[in-house]
Design a protein around this motif. Structure first.
Motif, short mmCIF file in Angstrom:
data_model
loop_
_atom_site.label_atom_id
_atom_site.label_comp_id
_atom_site.label_asym_id
_atom_site.label_seq_id
_atom_site.Cartn_x
_atom_site.Cartn_y
_atom_site.Cartn_z
N PRO A 143 0.83 -1.21 0.00
CA PRO A 143 0.00 0.00 0.00
C PRO A 143 0.86 1.27 0.00
O PRO A 143 0.79 2.09 0.91
CB PRO A 143 -0.82 -0.14 1.29
N THR A 189 -4.13 -2.36 4.29
CA THR A 189 -4.05 -0.97 4.75
C THR A 189 -2.63 -0.70 5.23
O THR A 189 -1.91 -1.63 5.61
CB THR A 189 -5.03 -0.72 5.91
N LYS A 190 -2.25 0.56 5.22
CA LYS A 190 -0.91 0.90 5.68
C LYS A 190 -0.70 0.47 7.13
O LYS A 190 0.36 -0.01 7.49
CB LYS A 190 -0.66 2.40 5.52
N ALA A 246 -9.02 7.33 3.66
CA ALA A 246 -8.26 6.14 4.07
C ALA A 246 -9.17 5.18 4.84
O ALA A 246 -9.17 3.97 4.57
CB ALA A 246 -7.07 6.54 4.92
N ARG A 247 -9.95 5.70 5.76
CA ARG A 247 -10.84 4.84 6.55
C ARG A 247 -11.95 4.26 5.68
O ARG A 247 -12.30 3.08 5.80
CB ARG A 247 -11.43 5.60 7.75
N GLU A 299 -10.70 1.41 3.77
CA GLU A 299 -10.64 0.20 4.59
C GLU A 299 -12.01 -0.45 4.71
O GLU A 299 -12.15 -1.65 4.52
CB GLU A 299 -10.13 0.53 6.00
N ASN A 333 -13.01 -1.93 1.46
CA ASN A 333 -12.00 -2.86 0.93
C ASN A 333 -11.53 -2.47 -0.47
O ASN A 333 -11.38 -3.32 -1.35
CB ASN A 333 -12.53 -4.30 0.93
N GLY A 387 -8.87 0.03 -0.57
CA GLY A 387 -7.57 0.64 -0.32
C GLY A 387 -7.61 2.15 -0.29
O GLY A 387 -8.61 2.78 -0.63
N TYR A 388 -6.48 2.74 0.14
CA TYR A 388 -6.37 4.20 0.18
C TYR A 388 -6.10 4.75 -1.21
O TYR A 388 -5.39 4.14 -2.01
CB TYR A 388 -5.24 4.66 1.11
#
Length: 188
Positions: A57, A81-82, A144-145, A148, A151, A153-154
């Protein structure tokens, strides 16, 4: 857990981590300079078994994902996720540092690319602007959230909208994810 599709990863360490988590075959791109030979193997795998792209990521991982996706349409995507792509403190970011459970979780939430690109997304750029997801204070963290939760990704604002379209995220699915985000923010 057995995965039928071939999983595209960046290198040997990623292959080892994936095989530690699941029973699967991998194709390594050997970094962000994806070779013509690797792309041909990925095309063949896509035709015969299907392909899941699982890259780091980070910027090089996203670049690989874009290169493969453009050349080999119809791939599936798994995202880490990171926050979950680190092993021990001080390690770099990557699939090779993710726990076996994190990799299994990403593979349980695989997303397929949109089969009918002429169909427009239910969520628009204007929706993202109005919700403060395209620009402004906190927009990066919110995307970002949401990435997640959904599903996918950012991604930056423009790429986030493209992913909503590519993975056919419905207005209802997006709204439910956004409401979850708001609930989490209220509790924090």
């Amino acid at each position: 857990m057995r995965i039928y599709e071939c999983i595209v990863v960046e290198g040997k360490s990623d292959t080892a981590a994936v095989r530690n988590a699941v029973e699967a075959d991998t194709i390594e791109t050997n970094g962000s300079a994806v070779s013509e030979e690797a792309l041909r193997r990925i095309e063949l795998a896509r035709e015969r078994r299907g392909v899941i792209i699982l890259t780091d990521p980070d910027v090089p991982g996203e670049r690989i994902r874009r290169i493969v996706s453009r050349r080999v349409p119809g791939c599936k995507h798994a995202f880490l996720t990171k926050g979950k792509a680190f092993g021990s403190p001080g390690q770099s970011l990557g699939v090779e540092h993710a726990s076996a459970e994190t990799i299994r979780e990403a593979l349980r939430h695989v997303r397929s690319e949109k089969e009918h690109p002429e169909v427009t997304a239910a969520v628009t750029r204007q929706d993202l602007l109005e919700l403060g997801l395209f620009a402004g204070s906190g927009s990066r963290d919110k995307r970002a959230r949401l990435g997640e939760i959904l599903n996918i990704g950012y991604a930056n604002g423009k790429q986030f909208l493209k992913r909503l379209e590519m993975f056919q995220i419905s207005q209802a699915e997006f709204t439910a994810a956004y409401e979850q985000l708001l609930e989490e923010e209220e509790k924090a």
